[in-house]
Design a protein around this motif. Structure first.
Motif, mmCIF file in Angstrom:
data_model
loop_
_atom_site.group_PDB
_atom_site.id
_atom_site.type_symbol
_atom_site.label_atom_id
_atom_site.label_comp_id
_atom_site.label_asym_id
_atom_site.label_seq_id
_atom_site.Cartn_x
_atom_site.Cartn_y
_atom_site.Cartn_z
ATOM 1 N N ASP A 16 0.833 -1.204 0.000
ATOM 2 C CA ASP A 16 0.000 0.000 0.000
ATOM 3 C C ASP A 16 0.867 1.253 0.000
ATOM 4 N N ASP A 17 1.888 1.272 0.850
ATOM 5 C CA ASP A 17 2.747 2.449 0.955
ATOM 6 C C ASP A 17 3.403 2.780 -0.375
ATOM 7 N N GLU A 83 -9.724 0.878 -4.199
ATOM 8 C CA GLU A 83 -10.925 0.074 -4.028
ATOM 9 C C GLU A 83 -10.546 -1.187 -3.256
ATOM 10 N N LYS A 84 -11.508 -2.000 -2.942
ATOM 11 C CA LYS A 84 -11.225 -3.216 -2.188
ATOM 12 C C LYS A 84 -10.325 -4.125 -3.006
ATOM 13 N N ASN A 85 -9.128 -4.392 -2.485
ATOM 14 C CA ASN A 85 -8.150 -5.279 -3.112
ATOM 15 C C ASN A 85 -7.669 -4.808 -4.477
ATOM 16 N N VAL A 86 -7.835 -3.527 -4.791
ATOM 17 C CA VAL A 86 -7.375 -2.993 -6.077
ATOM 18 C C VAL A 86 -6.805 -1.592 -5.872
ATOM 19 N N LEU A 87 -5.607 -1.367 -6.402
ATOM 20 C CA LEU A 87 -5.007 -0.037 -6.461
ATOM 21 C C LEU A 87 -4.768 0.271 -7.934
ATOM 22 N N CYS A 103 -3.549 -5.752 -8.005
ATOM 23 C CA CYS A 103 -4.507 -6.450 -7.139
ATOM 24 C C CYS A 103 -3.719 -7.359 -6.191
ATOM 25 N N PRO A 104 -3.524 -6.925 -4.948
ATOM 26 C CA PRO A 104 -2.756 -7.741 -3.993
ATOM 27 C C PRO A 104 -3.653 -8.701 -3.208
ATOM 28 N N THR A 105 -3.162 -9.908 -3.014
ATOM 29 C CA THR A 105 -3.809 -10.874 -2.127
ATOM 30 C C THR A 105 -2.717 -11.461 -1.245
ATOM 31 N N THR A 106 -3.114 -11.968 -0.090
ATOM 32 C CA THR A 106 -2.099 -12.486 0.830
ATOM 33 C C THR A 106 -2.558 -13.774 1.471
ATOM 34 N N ASP A 107 -1.590 -14.679 1.646
ATOM 35 C CA ASP A 107 -1.770 -15.894 2.432
ATOM 36 C C ASP A 107 -0.523 -15.982 3.301
ATOM 37 N N LEU A 112 0.871 -10.337 -6.095
ATOM 38 C CA LEU A 112 0.393 -9.162 -6.819
ATOM 39 C C LEU A 112 0.013 -9.557 -8.235
ATOM 40 N N ASN A 113 -1.207 -9.226 -8.619
ATOM 41 C CA ASN A 113 -1.601 -9.341 -10.024
ATOM 42 C C ASN A 113 -1.456 -7.949 -10.633
ATOM 43 N N ILE A 114 -0.524 -7.790 -11.560
ATOM 44 C CA ILE A 114 -0.173 -6.481 -12.103
ATOM 45 C C ILE A 114 -0.576 -6.411 -13.568
#
Length: 246
Positions: A16-17, A83-87, A103-107, A112-114
């Motif tokens: 995010d930063d 937006e939710k899960n989207v920059l 679109c970042p997701t974490t486990d 990152l889906n770029i």
């Protein structure tokens, strides 16, 4: 258009930063130069240092390598849209449009889906590479930068967190009593709010609202302290606190 996924050890907070700092993000892409910012009060584009109230709109110089020459094309960038899960950011050259979407997701690790789609005039093939400029920007500029950030140890310092519910104002007061270096992250009436505290005092505040970023005192005035929220409280080492606020 170019799309790829990249797995990283960086936390969602660090991602995010990186991507919500439009000046930092543009320079990271390598071929984008921020020339001026649109000032809402002045109602025109002005040098960054003169912008009193940024609107998230920027005049950009796109550096496009063509036939062994560097050609700078004037265009515009707008963002970040959060937006939710989207920059995302949008780009414009004349009537042509493009965008960057992350679109970042974490486990256990962050993925990152770029996606980068450039205005047509910028879609050139590099003379010394088999890549088009869109894949070159992602693979030769953006991802190497993320790898460099991964190598900085302070991004991997342990961060303890826990979830709480209650009125936003009450949560802030509770965290003040706990002391230490803490951060509160919550969604209040559609706004993403981050409040940073140091030994019971508010150090900094950031609010993301409708694609705009508000900082400091202006951000704090946009928080409804009576709103009931589910928040995450972070306990942050001092090095992390500094990097989060930059």
């Amino acid at each position: 258009m170019f799309n790829t996924t990249y797995e990283t050890s960086l936390s969602l907070r660090v991602i995010d930063d990186i991507f919500i700092d439009e000046i930092r993000m543009a320079s990271t892409l390598g071929h984008f130069i921020v020339l001026s910012a649109y000032d809402r009060k002045a109602d025109k584009y002005v040098p960054l240092a003169e912008a009193k109230e940024r609107s998230g709109k920027y005049m950009i110089g796109f550096v496009a390598p063509t036939n062994s020459k560097l050609v700078t094309i004037r265009g515009y960038m707008e963002g970040p849209l959060i937006e939710k899960n989207v920059l995302s950011y949008t780009f414009k050259v004349g009537k042509e449009k493009g965008y960057l979407r992350v679109c970042p997701t974490t486990d256990e690790r962050t993925t990152l889906n770029i996606t980068l789609s450039l205005p047509t005039r910028l879609e050139v093939k590099l003379d010394d590479s088999k890549r088009n400029v869109d894949s070159h920007i992602v693979m030769d500029h953006l991802i190497p930068y993320l790898k460099e950030v991964e190598n900085k140890e302070f991004h991997h310092a342990p961060i303890m967190s826990y979830k709480v519910k209650g009125k936003m104002g009450d949560l802030i007061q509770r965290v003040k009593l706990i002391g230490g270096k803490k951060a509160i992250k919550a969604t209040v009436d559609g706004k993403i709010v981050k409040v940073f505290l140091n030994e019971g005092k508010i150090d900094y505040c950031v609010v993301y609202e409708d694609g705009q970023i508000y900082l400091g005192g202006e951000a704090f005035t946009r928080i409804d302290e009576e709103a009931f929220v589910e928040a995450i409280i972070y306990s942050i080492p001092i090095e992390e606190m500094v990097m989060t606020m930059v």
